[in-house]
Design a protein around this motif. Structure first.
Motif, mmCIF file in Angstrom:
data_model
loop_
_atom_site.group_PDB
_atom_site.id
_atom_site.type_symbol
_atom_site.label_atom_id
_atom_site.label_comp_id
_atom_site.label_asym_id
_atom_site.label_seq_id
_atom_site.Cartn_x
_atom_site.Cartn_y
_atom_site.Cartn_z
ATOM 1 N N ASP A 1 0.636 4.205 -2.749
ATOM 2 C CA ASP A 1 0.685 5.552 -2.462
ATOM 3 C C ASP A 1 2.069 6.599 -2.794
ATOM 4 O OD1 ASP A 1 -1.808 4.783 -1.458
ATOM 5 O OD2 ASP A 1 -1.253 4.838 0.518
ATOM 6 N N ASN B 1 1.500 3.635 -7.713
ATOM 7 C CA ASN B 1 0.881 2.346 -8.017
ATOM 8 C C ASN B 1 1.333 1.447 -9.144
ATOM 9 O OD1 ASN B 1 -1.073 0.254 -7.297
ATOM 10 N ND2 ASN B 1 -2.615 1.016 -8.173
ATOM 11 N N GLU C 1 0.635 -1.230 -0.024
ATOM 12 C CA GLU C 1 -0.021 0.013 -0.032
ATOM 13 C C GLU C 1 0.953 1.127 0.131
ATOM 14 O OE1 GLU C 1 -2.572 -0.397 3.329
ATOM 15 O OE2 GLU C 1 -3.893 -1.804 2.253
ATOM 16 N N TYR C 2 1.972 1.054 0.825
ATOM 17 C CA TYR C 2 2.801 2.449 0.686
ATOM 18 C C TYR C 2 3.359 2.658 -0.594
ATOM 19 C CZ TYR C 2 6.873 5.378 1.914
ATOM 20 O OH TYR C 2 7.521 6.407 1.780
#
Length: 509
Positions: A391, A395, A387-388
């Protein structure tokens, strides 16, 4: 009923229960998502002096007795001789993809110039076996095994001369194998390799300087050389990507990426300084490689903390490096706790520049509720990494190139590894459902190998290799049977009685 039969029945029941409680199946993943396993050339092949291969700096390093167990990979898993059986085993296990690396020393023994026909044939044979069996092929061009002759000539990754040689080596690989291979990774873990090869001296070429070295280094500068090595690696990577796009992509339609080592970092406390230290850790560990690739320069905190010791890109170099990737590969095993360490004056290595302390421990729980108490197995950490990266870096397509659990006893009943793999695969699925562009998952490792930090003291393999037996027999662990059943979408296919079991998975060869 004999003890052996009873043992297999218990394993069968346990695996059935595990499958029932997973909460997901192979079909829950996107259709184009691939599951596989990984190895690397020096760790797998052996045959270090056969058929024209020249020494890599790993041969020099291990023969100098630098490993904790004084081991070498002269034979390793003997993949040079057993590749055909191993490729069949990959297929029989149900793997959809296989990630391996090319030995630069085997393919081009002098580092540049003439191609070794026997080395070329070996890799063609592996590729042909995989194509025949419908296995997606992922090749890493450089998995930390530089030809020793290039280290001797110009100190390898510390010299810009390697950019031309690495690009020429990649050109040979694209030309010879690109008609069947479309997934290419240029370099494995340049972030950690720089620290361990040029900072602490734990890996070849074993360069470091006092007081930062863990080993007795005879040359090096821990305060500058890690940064020089990464800088050169990024320029070499970008050169290879440019070559592929200009010369091969239109016809071969492949993709080229780079791999980084990753761990998730939790703040040890919720204090402002620890929260800042945790972000600083991410900027150094991921941003060291990914900021140049996405934004064309190093993170600001690196430029501030490292100062003049951090090389700079020219405008032309920045433009060359920016966007020079089709995907990012990550190697991920665990999470860490991070807290602040005041920035020291005077000479500093990378860890000093990062100005953090970090812990990988079951005994150092964080204050408050910032992280689980057992971060050595923290599947949520993998999801947070993914997810990091989404962000922070837009992506990009991501392949989990390595994920696995070390076993020190080497036995077949590795229930802890099954738990580890199943929960980390579950976290991968959670990340996909949250919109992260994850394209594949590779277990490390397909079989027991020579491990780069521990030799034969630890085992990561789905398949056990008996290194005390000259024939290096392979034997399926429970994790191999579980993974096979998961990939075949039918847990009941895992038969753990000797009569009903898939004979290939039960064979020792």
């Amino acid at each position: 009923m004999g003890a052996t039969a009873f043992f297999y029945i218990l394993l069968f029941l346990w695996v059935q229960d595990t499958a029932a409680t997973l909460g997901f199946t192979r079909s829950d993943f996107p259709q184009d998502f691939v599951f596989g396993a990984s190895t690397s050339a020096y760790q797998y092949e052996g045959a270090v002096s056969e058929d024209g291969r020249s020494p890599s700096f790993w041969d020099t390093f291990t023969h100098a007795g630098k490993m904790p167990d004084k081991s070498t990979a002269d034979v390793a898993a003997d993949g040079y001789h057993k590749y055909k059986e191993d490729m069949k085993l990959i297929s029989d296990t149900g793997l959809e993809a296989y990630r391996f690396s090319i030995s630069w020393s085997r393919l081009i023994p002098n580092g540049r110039g003439a191609v070794n026909p026997k080395g070329l044939q070996y890799y063609n044979n592996i590729i042909d076996e995989l194509v025949k069996r419908g296995i997606q092929i992922h090749i890493t061009l450089y998995h930390l095994d530089l030809p020793q002759c290039l280290e001797d000539e110009y100190e390898g990754w510390l010299s810009p001369k390697i950019i031309e040689d690495f690009t020429a080596y990649a050109d040979v690989c694209f030309r010879e194998f690109g008609d069947r291979v479309t997934y290419w990774t240029t370099v494995n873990e340049p972030n950690i390799a720089a620290i361990t090869s040029y900072g602490s001296g734990q890996l070849p070429p074993g360069r470091c300087s006092d007081p930062f070295g863990i080993t007795n280094c005879t040359a090096g500068n821990s305060t500058t050389e890690p940064y020089i090595a990464v800088h050169t690696t990024l320029l070499a990577h970008a050169s290879v990507v440019r070559l592929y796009k200009a010369k091969y992509k239109a016809e071969q339609k492949g993709v080229v990426g780079i791999n980084i080592y990753s761990f998730w970092s939790y703040p040890f406390t919720q204090s402002t300084v620890d929260l800042e230290a945790t972000q600083r850790c991410k900027d150094f560990m991921y941003g060291w490689i990914l900021w140049p690739l996405v934004f064309g320069d190093y993170p600001q905190v690196m430029k501030k903390n490292v100062g003049y010791r951090l090389p700079s890109f020219t405008k032309v170099q920045s433009e060359l490096i920016k966007d020079s990737f089709d995907f990012i590969g990550i190697n991920h095993y665990y999470s860490v706790y991070v807290n602040d360490r005041p920035l020291e004056t005077g000479a500093r290595d990378v860890m000093g520049d990062m100005s953090i302390y970090y812990r990988v421990s079951r005994t150092d729980p964080p204050v408050g509720k910032a992280a689980p108490t057992n971060v050595t197995s923290d599947p949520k950490g993998l999801q947070l990494v993914l997810e990091y990266l989404k962000d922070a870096y837009g992506n990009p397509p991501i392949y989990i190139h390595e994920n696995g659990l070390e076993s020190t006893n080497g036995g077949l009943n590795d229930t802890d590894r099954v738990d580890y793999l199943s929960t980390y695969i579950g976290s991968t699925l959670d990340a996909i459902r949250n919109g992260i562009n994850v394209k594949g998952y590779f277990a490390w490792a397909f079989m027991d190998l020579f491990e780069l930090l521990s030799g034969y003291q630890s085992n990561y393999g789905l398949y056990r290799v008996d290194f005390d037996d000259e024939s290096r027999p392979r034997q399926a662990r429970l994790s191999a049977r579980w993974y096979s059943g998961f990939l075949k979408k039918n847990a009941s296919s895992i038969r753990l009685s000797r009569v009903q079991e898939d004979l290939t998975l039960n064979t020792v060869f």
